[in-house]
Each structure stands twice: as C-alpha cells, then as structure tokens.
Write a protein that holds these residues in place. Structure first.
Motif, PDB file in Angstrom:
ATOM      1  N   SER A   6       0.882  -1.164   0.000  1.00 47.28           N
ATOM      2  CA  SER A   6       0.000   0.000   0.000  1.00 47.28           C
ATOM      3  C   SER A   6       0.922   1.216   0.000  1.00 47.28           C
ATOM      4  O   SER A   6       2.152   1.065   0.095  1.00 47.28           O
ATOM      5  CB  SER A   6      -0.888  -0.015   1.251  1.00 47.28           C
ATOM      6  N   PRO A   7       0.379   2.409  -0.107  1.00 49.38           N
ATOM      7  CA  PRO A   7       1.268   3.583  -0.077  1.00 49.38           C
ATOM      8  C   PRO A   7       2.086   3.689   1.200  1.00 49.38           C
ATOM      9  O   PRO A   7       3.083   4.404   1.253  1.00 49.38           O
ATOM     10  CB  PRO A   7       0.293   4.758  -0.219  1.00 49.38           C
ATOM     11  N   THR A   8       1.684   2.966   2.251  1.00 51.13           N
ATOM     12  CA  THR A   8       2.400   3.113   3.523  1.00 51.13           C
ATOM     13  C   THR A   8       3.008   1.810   4.038  1.00 51.13           C
ATOM     14  O   THR A   8       3.620   1.806   5.104  1.00 51.13           O
ATOM     15  CB  THR A   8       1.460   3.675   4.611  1.00 51.13           C
ATOM     16  N   VAL A   9       2.837   0.724   3.331  1.00 50.54           N
ATOM     17  CA  VAL A   9       3.365  -0.562   3.801  1.00 50.54           C
ATOM     18  C   VAL A   9       4.196  -1.216   2.703  1.00 50.54           C
ATOM     19  O   VAL A   9       3.715  -1.393   1.572  1.00 50.54           O
ATOM     20  CB  VAL A   9       2.229  -1.516   4.222  1.00 50.54           C
ATOM     21  N   ASP A  10       5.445  -1.550   3.032  1.00 56.48           N
ATOM     22  CA  ASP A  10       6.354  -2.200   2.085  1.00 56.48           C
ATOM     23  C   ASP A  10       6.641  -3.625   2.537  1.00 56.48           C
ATOM     24  O   ASP A  10       6.819  -3.894   3.725  1.00 56.48           O
ATOM     25  CB  ASP A  10       7.685  -1.440   1.997  1.00 56.48           C
ATOM     26  N   LEU A  11       6.726  -4.506   1.554  1.00 58.23           N
ATOM     27  CA  LEU A  11       7.054  -5.908   1.798  1.00 58.23           C
ATOM     28  C   LEU A  11       8.406  -6.217   1.172  1.00 58.23           C
ATOM     29  O   LEU A  11       8.693  -5.796   0.041  1.00 58.23           O
ATOM     30  CB  LEU A  11       5.990  -6.810   1.159  1.00 58.23           C
ATOM     31  N   ARG A  12       9.257  -6.946   1.904  1.00 63.63           N
ATOM     32  CA  ARG A  12      10.501  -7.484   1.340  1.00 63.63           C
ATOM     33  C   ARG A  12      10.605  -8.939   1.761  1.00 63.63           C
ATOM     34  O   ARG A  12      10.477  -9.245   2.952  1.00 63.63           O
ATOM     35  CB  ARG A  12      11.725  -6.701   1.842  1.00 63.63           C
ATOM     36  N   ALA A  13      10.820  -9.813   0.801  1.00 63.87           N
ATOM     37  CA  ALA A  13      10.873 -11.234   1.124  1.00 63.87           C
ATOM     38  C   ALA A  13      11.949 -11.895   0.280  1.00 63.87           C
ATOM     39  O   ALA A  13      12.296 -11.418  -0.804  1.00 63.87           O
ATOM     40  CB  ALA A  13       9.514 -11.880   0.855  1.00 63.87           C
ATOM     41  N   ALA A  14      12.494 -12.993   0.796  1.00 61.34           N
ATOM     42  CA  ALA A  14      13.516 -13.728   0.051  1.00 61.34           C
ATOM     43  C   ALA A  14      13.534 -15.172   0.510  1.00 61.34           C
ATOM     44  O   ALA A  14      13.245 -15.477   1.667  1.00 61.34           O
ATOM     45  CB  ALA A  14      14.894 -13.095   0.259  1.00 61.34           C
ATOM     46  N   VAL A  15      13.834 -16.070  -0.410  1.00 59.80           N
ATOM     47  CA  VAL A  15      14.166 -17.454  -0.058  1.00 59.80           C
ATOM     48  C   VAL A  15      15.588 -17.696  -0.518  1.00 59.80           C
ATOM     49  O   VAL A  15      16.048 -17.079  -1.494  1.00 59.80           O
ATOM     50  CB  VAL A  15      13.206 -18.477  -0.716  1.00 59.80           C
TER      51      VAL A  15
END
Lengths: 671, 169
Positions: free
Chosen positions: A482-491
């Motif tokens: 969203s404009p205010t929530v960032d996701l970062r993910a990795a395997v």
C-alpha cells in the motif's frame, strides 16, 4: 568519444562516490540522491550507483536516521534487528555477525568495510566490531548485501558484505557530540565534526572513548569465571581529508587508530580476553575521464592483537585500480585489478619465521538494462595467491618445512543476478554467486606447542588447507503493499564446501607420522543453510511507524565429528527462527521506540579449557528494549535507553557469558 | 445522426494529445535533477515555463508554486513564464518545462536546444521522440528518462552518478 562512452563512474572501494554538480568535487551525495528518488541509494551492490529498488542483490540499507533511533551502542546491536542477520553477543564489545548461518566465535565469513577499507582482521578473517574507528553519530548509512559477493568484493565476502559509510565532509559542515552514562560503569564519549575549507578541501574528525564492565561469565563455563571484573575499553580516532584537485579529480586520505580491550569467544569456542591496537592509512584518487571514472586507491592496516595465546602482529597493504563506465545507454561496466600483501609475525610461538601472502586479482562487472523491466548483472573475479614463510620450523615439533609454505592458490568467483519488474507489481531478484573463503594467517601459519599432562602437543596451521567454497542462490521479492506498507521477502540456499578452521580436541596427526601429536587448522566438511526471510515496514501518516521481520533457517551439516576433529556445529548453533518487531512514535519534541527480538533455542559449543568440548543448550530468548528521546531544542536532546531490559543480571545467549540488561542516559548536541 | 457523431467525437478524443498536468512534486523532482546538471554554478536556477493557450492556467499555477523561489534540494527554482510563441526568448534559463502542445513541439525544442536550455516534460512521449532532453514522472515512483541525443543537441550533460541511476535512451 563521449557519445559512445559516457564519462561516468564511481568507486565502491574509495569512500567518495557519486557526483553532485556544484559540490566542490564529485562525491556521492546520498542525501540529495535519496531525496530525489524517494528511496535510499547505494553503490554497494555492484560498485555503480543504484537506487535501492534496482540493486541485483538482497540488500538492506540502514540510514543514519534509523541508527539514531535504536537503543544500541554498537553496529552488531543495530544489525540484530534486521531480517536474515545472525548476531551473537559473546561479550559487551564482542558481538559477532553472520548472514545465512550461526555467528560463531571469530566469524570469518563476512566482509566488513568502512568507507571501502577492509576492517576485518586478516589474522583469521573475523571482525572485532569494537575496533571499528567509527562513531554511530557519523554514519551516513550501513549497507548490508546478503549472500556470496566475492566476484565484486573478493575474499571473505561469502555470506555477505557490510559496508559502513560515514558522512561526507565535502557536503556540509557538522559537529555532533554525545555523552552517555549508565549502569555497570558504562560511559561513552563521542565527538565527530566536519569542516570545509573553501570549495576544495574538507576534513572529518572523529573521536570516541568507551568504558564498561564486561558481562559476567556463564556459570557453567569455568573458563569464563571472573569476566565480570574485566573492564571493556575502547578508544578510537579517525581523521579524513578530502581534496578536489580539479573539478574532475578528487583525493581522499584517512588515518585511523583504535585500541580495545574486550572479552570474546575464539574460533574454537574458548572464552578469552584480548587487546587490540589497530592503525590504518587510506588514500584514493578518483578521476572522471573520457575513458570512464578511474579510481586508484590503497590502504594499509597495521594490527597488533594480544590474544590469550600470544601476540599477533599483522599488516595488510592493498592497492586497487578500477574503471567504471557506461557503454551506450544500457550497459555499465566495471573493470578492476587488485594487489594485496599480507604479513604476519611468527605466531603465536616466536622463531618459526614470519609468513604471509601476496595476491593478484582481476575482476569485471557488466550490468545490462534490457528494458525498463529486465536488468542483468554478471560479475567474475580471478584471484592468484602466493604464500611463503621466511624461517625454518623446528622439525622436532612441526610437520611442515619452510618449503611446504610455498603454496599457490588460484580461484574464480562469480555473481549473476536478474532483476525483473513484473506487470503485477514489485521487483523480483534472481541471484546466484560463488564465493571463496580463502585460508587465513591462522589457517596457514599458526604454530604453537602446548604441554598437556607433561606431553607436548602442537597446534599448527596447514599450508595444504583449501579455500572453502560458498555457493549461494536467492530469489527475492519486494513490493509496496500500500502507499504506507512495504514488503521485502527472500528465499535462499547457501552451501559451504570444505569449511575450514576449528580443530577439535583430538589431534589430527599422531606419531610416528609426526614427532608430536598435531592439531591442524584444516577443512572440516560441508554445511548448507536453506531458509526464507520476510519484512514488513509501515510508515503511515501520523506519528507512528513500525517494522516486523521473520527469518527461517534450516541447516544441514556434513562435518567432521563434533567434539573429535572439530568444534563446529552449525546445525546446533544456528537458530531456526529469528523474529524482530519495532514500533516508533515521533512527536514534536518526544520520540519513542520499543523493540522486541526473538531468537529460538540453540545448542552451542563450549570449551572451558582446551580439550574439554561439549554442547550447551540455550533456550529461546526474547528481549525487549526501548528508547525515549526528548528534544530540548534544535541542538540538544536527551535520551533514556534500555537495552535488553528484561534480561536483568544475565540471560544466557551463548556458552561464555550472560548477556545483561544495560540502561543509559545519553545527552547529545548537534550543530 | 447521433450514432455518427459519437464515434467521430470519440475518435477526436483519442487522436488529441493528452497531457498529464505537471504537479508540484514533479517540479520538485525536476529541481533536484537540475542540481545534477554539469556546468552550472550557484544554487539559483531559472526555470522557463513554456505554455500554450490550453495550459496557461497550469503554467500560472506552477509559476505560483515557484513564487519567491521554490527550494528543491540544493537549488532554488525561480519561474519565468514564456508563451509558446515566444520560445525564441528562452536564453538565460537553465531549464524549460514544456506544457501542453509545447511538449513535443519541434520548434520549441529547436529554440531551447540552440540556447543550451535543458527541456523537460512530464509527457514521456516528448523525451521518447527526442523533443525533450528529460522526461519526469514523480508518482507512483520517481522515473527520470534522458534522451542522450537531445541532451547532446542541447549541449547539456549530467553528473556521472546521476546518469547511471536514471534511464537513458
């Protein structure tokens, strides 16, 4: 010429990076760039300047603003709050850091740089973080690149790279001082200042002094008894000068010195107290030419460490030349060559002859933007290392002759990454790398006879030891939910072959093959870590912000038997689950942060005295820390810090010491 | 008859150029990007706003935003309103923000480039066609595209690190 080859470049090996027209010289103005693009910028992933969203690696950028909100007093303390970071606190000053696996004593798998200068210790490839001549107040940003990065950075960059960048004095005057005082005799004084002399010269000055009671020993470890009476001490000095020789040519020089006394864990899990004295010199010239951005740099680290088992004096002198340029509109290329000369005294026993190595290396990086949505980065590096020894060893004790130390090692490393911005949003990164963990001074040249029960035994380096090879695969995905929530993910999958070092309590060689039983620094087998990490950052409108992250790790060892030929046990020592949460509130004059960390249970090696190896269970650990800061005026603030507030007089987090709660008050002035 | 008019109107709408309005955030990005132009000293930047009749209100709004100087990073932007018909008077400006039909107009670009003025538009079609040096988009994320041919024609160059962090065509 300028139409085919854009006259651009940048050096990750020399502190001054990007280019703000109008500044006295062409240095990377991280602040201006970050404000322009609305996100952090870095040159840490490929050597070329990039936006954080474009980098071809799983990477975290911790800004100076972030750093100042942690109730922490050193860099390992800050790093423990981020996904994928394994941090073990072996003493007040000895926090060891690793990525993709346990942070063992003297963790030798991470390359740590300060303004491009290597600050890990060449003796065993580990970083004594307290010796870094950097004050938290002067850090512009910390860049953490995860996974093997040897093709871009060279040896030691096998689990990742931590690049610490200080504020550039060319980009404005500043002065910051703080005084901390707290429980357990903790005092910390810090002074940093930068001043420009016209448009052509500027200097940065940094001074720090810390004293505190060390953590008490773990009661089950007789070798750690009395550690609570040891005083941790740290004194550091750094002086940097930057000079614009012309509008296109920059000179950077730096001198640093640090002295530290601390409790720590050795590579074989022995608890120890060590004294460090480190001096460094660095210089670099950057020139923006029609052939690209040329950098010639060099540094020298002079290190004296009084270990519990002897005095080690090493020096590392390194020179590098590189050229970064753009071909056409879509290709960025970096060519570089490096020479290193590492030397050590006969260590720990005198009289065996000084020893050392020379390295020649060449590397190339190619970045190609195929379209707005697909970008490829390839990098390769070749290293040629020659070891030698000046003196003869006592054949009655040691199994190797002087000639045996004439060893040559040749290795190739690579990195490859594809960055894809799919139509459904976000950025995907597919990356792989082959890293080389080269043998260290300990691994090759260590020599120490010991007497146990009236018998003479020998601990020896092994000139036949092979480099450990690390292969890393990662798939990462970032997107704004969203404009205010960032996701970062990795395997990730991270494999080490021929892991080196750490001998066990049983000798590797026996008479009659040798004259006395010998413990060897050798290759001990393979280990692999499979896992995943995810981070959510929230910055809603208003005073609140938050962050949560979780890391899952599963380790599979195929090593020499634990407690026989090695004290390594990555399966036991690596926590399967790491989780961190932070909530921050920012008012007009008051700022508050609450942080919680969770580390799942581990079984870690313990060796109270040489030869007595066992495992110790460490239960799940939950820590809570907070910081509240009141801004008195534009220049003054006062903060109350509580680090691991629920630990009381000691929580077991390792097999050597008990990690204690620490509380301190900080008065800070900034101009 | 109505069935005939609607397709004609629709066709007219489709064929007419659609210009995204330049926001203050766009202007701030343009200003910060100006800080990385080579060969310009000092912190003041004169930004010509080149407009046609249909974009006069937008031009006035942008000039208002820069009234008294708009700070954007290390530079301060000061506006100069230039009707499209007066594009020959761009000399002295550091950059020209092209609005309405001025964006993509060969005559305006020719006049600006001969005066060494960096042309910029939020209409990416302008930079893609080579009638602007720079195209800027500030939302949802910052995107900066530079047409190297147009930059060379305008004798405009940018700092090296900046050039590596943007899109060049």
């Amino acid at each position: 010429m300028k139409k085919q080859i854009l006259t651009t470049s940048i050096s990750a090996l020399v502190a001054g990076l990007a280019w703000q027209a109008g500044a006295s010289a062409q240095t990377l103005d991280y602040t201006a760039m970050s404000e322009l693009f609305g996100e952090p910028v870095t040159a840490g992933a490929t050597g070329a300047p990039q936006r954080a969203s474009d980098v071809p690696a799983t990477m975290v950028i911790i800004t100076g603003e972030d750093i100042r909100r942690f109730p922490e007093r050193d860099i390992p303390g800050i790093l423990r709050h981020y996904a994928g970071m394994d941090v073990t606190r072996y003493g007040f000053g000895d926090g060891q850091v690793n990525i993709r696996g346990a942070a063992t004593g003297y963790t030798p798998r991470l390359l740590v740089l300060v303004n491009g200068r290597e600050v890990y210790l060449d003796s065993y490839g580990y970083t004594a973080w307290a010796t870094l001549p950097v004050q938290l107040d002067e850090i512009q940003q910390i860049e953490v690149v995860k996974g093997a990065q040897s093709a871009l950075y060279g040896f030691n960059a096998v689990s990742g790279v931590v690049n610490i960048i200080t504020r550039n004095p060319e980009l404005g005057n500043y002065a910051t001082a703080h005084v901390d005082g707290g429980t357990d005799s903790y005092t910390d004084l810090s002074l940093v200042a930068a001043y420009g002399f016209g448009d052509r010269a500027s200097v940065r000055f940094s001074l720090g002094s810390t004293r505190a009671d060390e953590f008490g020993g773990y009661p089950g470890n007789t070798g750690a008894a009395g550690f609570g009476d040891v005083e941790f001490s740290r004194d550091t000095l750094a002086l940097e000068g930057r000079f614009a020789l012309t509008n296109k040519v920059n000179l950077t020089t730096e001198f640093t010195h640090s002295e530290v006394n601390q409790v720590e864990s050795t590579s074989i899990a022995l608890a120890a107290e060590s004294e460090y004295e480190i001096t460094s010199y660095r210089a670099g010239v950057e020139a923006d030419t029609d052939l690209g951005f040329l950098t010639v740099s060099g540094f020298r680290n002079e290190v004296e460490v009084l270990y519990s088992f002897g005095l080690n004096e090493t020096s590392l002198t390194a020179f590098a030349v590189e050229d970064l340029f753009k071909v056409g509109t879509r290709n960025t290329i970096r060519l570089s060559a490096e020479y290193r000369d590492g030397e050590s005294n006969s260590f720990p026993a005198p009289g065996n002859g000084d020893f050392g190595y020379e390295t020649l290396a060449a590397s190339v990086m190619w970045n190609r933007k195929f379209s707005d949505s697909i970008e490829l980065t390839l990098a390769g590096r070749y290293d040629h290392v020659d070891w030698s020894r000046d003196g003869d060893l006592d054949p009655a004790l040691y199994p190797f002759s002087r000639e045996d130390y004439d060893v040559t090692i040749e290795e190739f490393s690579y990195n490859a990454a594809l960055v894809w911005r799919p139509e459904f949003g976000g950025t995907m990164r597919f990356s792989t790398g082959r890293g080389v963990l080269a043998p260290t001074m300990f691994d090759i040249g260590f020599g120490l006879p010991v007497t146990v029960g009236g018998n003479t035994l020998v601990i020896s380096g092994d000139p036949n030891i092979e480099p450990a090879i690390v292969t890393n695969y990662e798939i990462a995905y970032d997107r704004a939910l969203s404009p205010t929530v960032d996701l970062r993910a990795a395997v990730f999958y991270h494999e080490t072959e021929k892991d080196r070092g750490a001998f066990g309590p049983v000798p590797d060689l026996f008479p009659p093959a040798v004259n006395a039983p010998v413990f060897l620094f050798g290759n001990r087998g393979d280990t692999a870590t499979t896992g995943a990490e995810v981070t959510l950052d929230g910055n809603p409108e208003g005073p609140w912000n938050w962050s949560v992250n979780y890391t899952l790790q599963s380790v599979e060892d195929d090593l020499s038997p634990f407690g026989v030929n090695t004290v390594r046990d990555y399966e036991g020592a690596t926590p399967s689950h790491l989780a961190n949460a932070r909530v921050g509130w920012t008012g007009e004059r008051f700022r508050a942060d609450v942080l919680v960390n969770y580390v799942s249970s581990t079984d870690v090696p313990m060796q109270p005295v040489f030869g007595a190896v066992s495992r110790v269970s460490v239960d799940d650990v939950i820590s809570a820390s907070f910081r509240g800061e009141y801004v008195i005026n534009d220049h003054l603030s006062v903060a109350l810090n509580a680090q691991n507030a629920n630990f009381g007089d000691g929580e077991q987090t390792n097999a050597n010491t008990l990690t204690e709660s620490r509380f301190w008050l900080s008065l800070r002035a900034g101009f | 008859m109505r069935f005939l008019i609607l397709p004609v109107l629709a066709g007219a709408l489709i064929s007419s150029p659609v210009f995204a309005e330049t926001s203050q955030r766009d202007l701030e990005v343009i200003g910060r990007a100006l800080g990385f132009m080579e060969g310009v000293s000092g912190s003041d930047r004169t930004v010509a706003i080149v407009y046609d009749a249909g974009s006069e209100a937008e031009a006035q709004a942008l000039a208002g935003a820069m009234s008294g100087g708009l700070s954007a990073g290390r530079v301060t932007l000061n506006a100069r309103l230039v009707p499209m018909a007066d594009a020959g008077s761009l000399s002295g400006a550091h950059a020209a923000v092209l609005l309405g039909s001025a964006s993509g107009d060969a005559g305006v670009f020719s006049a600006a480039s001969s005066a060494g003025v960096m042309t910029v538009s939020t209409d990416m079609g302008c930079v893609e066609s080579g009638q602007c040096v720079m195209g800027v988009q500030s939302a949802p994320s910052v995107r900066i595209v530079v047409n190297r041919g147009a930059a060379d024609a305008s004798s405009v160059s940018f700092a090296a690190a900046f050039a590596m962090m943007i899109e060049e065509i």
